[in-house]
Enzyme design. Sequence first.
Site, PDB file in Angstrom:
ATOM      1  N   ASP A  33     -42.624 -25.263 -38.533  1.00  0.00           N
ATOM      2  CA  ASP A  33     -43.242 -24.258 -37.672  1.00  0.00           C
ATOM      3  C   ASP A  33     -44.545 -23.724 -38.260  1.00  0.00           C
ATOM      4  OD1 ASP A  33     -40.857 -24.485 -36.122  1.00  0.00           O
ATOM      5  OD2 ASP A  33     -39.894 -23.002 -37.398  1.00  0.00           O
ATOM      6  N   GLU A  83     -41.549 -22.827 -25.794  1.00  0.00           N
ATOM      7  CA  GLU A  83     -41.444 -21.750 -26.786  1.00  0.00           C
ATOM      8  C   GLU A  83     -42.708 -21.799 -27.647  1.00  0.00           C
ATOM      9  OE1 GLU A  83     -38.178 -22.693 -29.500  1.00  0.00           O
ATOM     10  OE2 GLU A  83     -38.396 -24.799 -28.979  1.00  0.00           O
TER      11      GLU A  83
END
Length: 528
Positions: free
Chosen positions: A15, A184
């Site tokens: 991420d 997302e």
Amino acid sequence: MTLARNPVIRGFAPDPSLVRVGDWYYVATSSFEWFPTIPLHRSRDLVHWEYAGHVRGAVPGDSLAGVPDSGGIWAPSLSWDGERFWVVYSVVRSVGTPYFDTDTYVSTATEIDGTWSAPRRIASHGFDPALFHEDGRLWLLNLQNDHRPGGRRFAGIVLRELDRRTLAPVGDTHLLLQHERLVEGPKVVRRDGWYYLVLAEGGTGFEHGVLVARSRALTGPYELDDRPLLTSRDDPALPLQKAGHAELVRTPDGDWVLSHLVARPLATPDGPRCPLGRETAVQALVWDAEGWPRMRHGGVHPAVEVDVPTRRQELEPREPADPLGWPWSTLRGYPDPSWADATTRPGWIRLTGRHGPESWWAHSLLARRITEHRAEAEVTVEADPGTFTQAAGLVLRYNTEAYLSLDLTWAEPEGEGQRGQQWRGGTGRRVLALVEREEFGTRQAAVVDVDTAGPLTLGVTVEDGEARFWYVRGGVRTPVGPPLDFTRLSDDYGSKLRFTGAMAGIHAMDLVDAAFTADFTGFRLTCW
């Protein structure tokens, strides 16, 4: 141009959130249940990266005790407002439920390796928050979670303004976009009068990808590009899989680059597995005639080798100042400073045993990220376990349901069964126990007598998806037990959500008295 070889930050660095400040690029990555919280790396050329500190104090109370595997800090987003760094992130306390039980926090610092402000809780619509700074205003982007039966757990992307001083919500919440596929990880950049909304799509596994939408107004409506910007889901032969969760950044010369996560799978009879976890990669971008971002090398697949638009600037190696600091990591809390007390035994680490390896609470463990599919770890341990409730040794760990350990411990006298008489330590044997834990239970793969007192060197070699443990006797490596399946220490084994990566380290336990100690020295982890 500088040649980058992906992944540029290797082994459990998922991420990535990329920001440029002056001539430096900074990346924040997820830490989940591991400490240090929110590792930060920096680079001048997007190729050579170094650890630059972490967001200390990101978790109130500096404890994630009780947080489940793959809970904790998800997807921090790093930004710069011209005066200071901001980081926004979620602490997820429930995994595999509709609720997530998420708290979202903001912290700031004037220097990346300086003191970060105490975290302040803000609106917590869902995980994967991000901040957008424009004209002195502060905006929060977030995934919207709908926990209700029949609801969509990924129910779109929302935007809300925050007061820059108090962080209180200002005005209405805006729904920017909903999509039939899971989206997302929202990020916003502005270019040529357009607001570009960059989205992670399809979940963080092999179906992962990156979508882009745009609007003339920050609050929408947003138009989706008719093709993904990046994905590897349509070609299982690609060496870089799971490509997604991206961020766009402009270089000082006006070029554009993309940070994103990838994973390097190993082929197994049960399908591909990625024991190294999700890692950080970069790509070079261009803009097409219609104003959409595209991979400069063409197509939508991640490239292993990329010419990034920077000048090569290697970094000088830095010696760790803290013997318990990076690259060491610990579980659910910072290490006890007494573990490296030089007055106790200089050059050694002394662990005092606490809970067992399947606890969510109190571990005595130090571990480092495994960064390549071929690796070797070894350490010398000295301890005198007196019961089967005491053990210390070398561990390959993914989580509480996936680890391999070679531990110095106690066993009953030869020929005597396991009767639970832990107080009879004086009549037992000193042994090495090889333990394999996987989703459906624990098994003891081997037990070897090691009656000699004093230090003992333990090791493990990882190659071709197998872990082979050994110890040193008479200067010779002596195998312990059969080869074990290293690929089970991955996101892709088992039925539960998994988001971290394989680690190698040392640990100790004492389930009764929490007083047993083990001394370690000479830890070495080599990956190639």
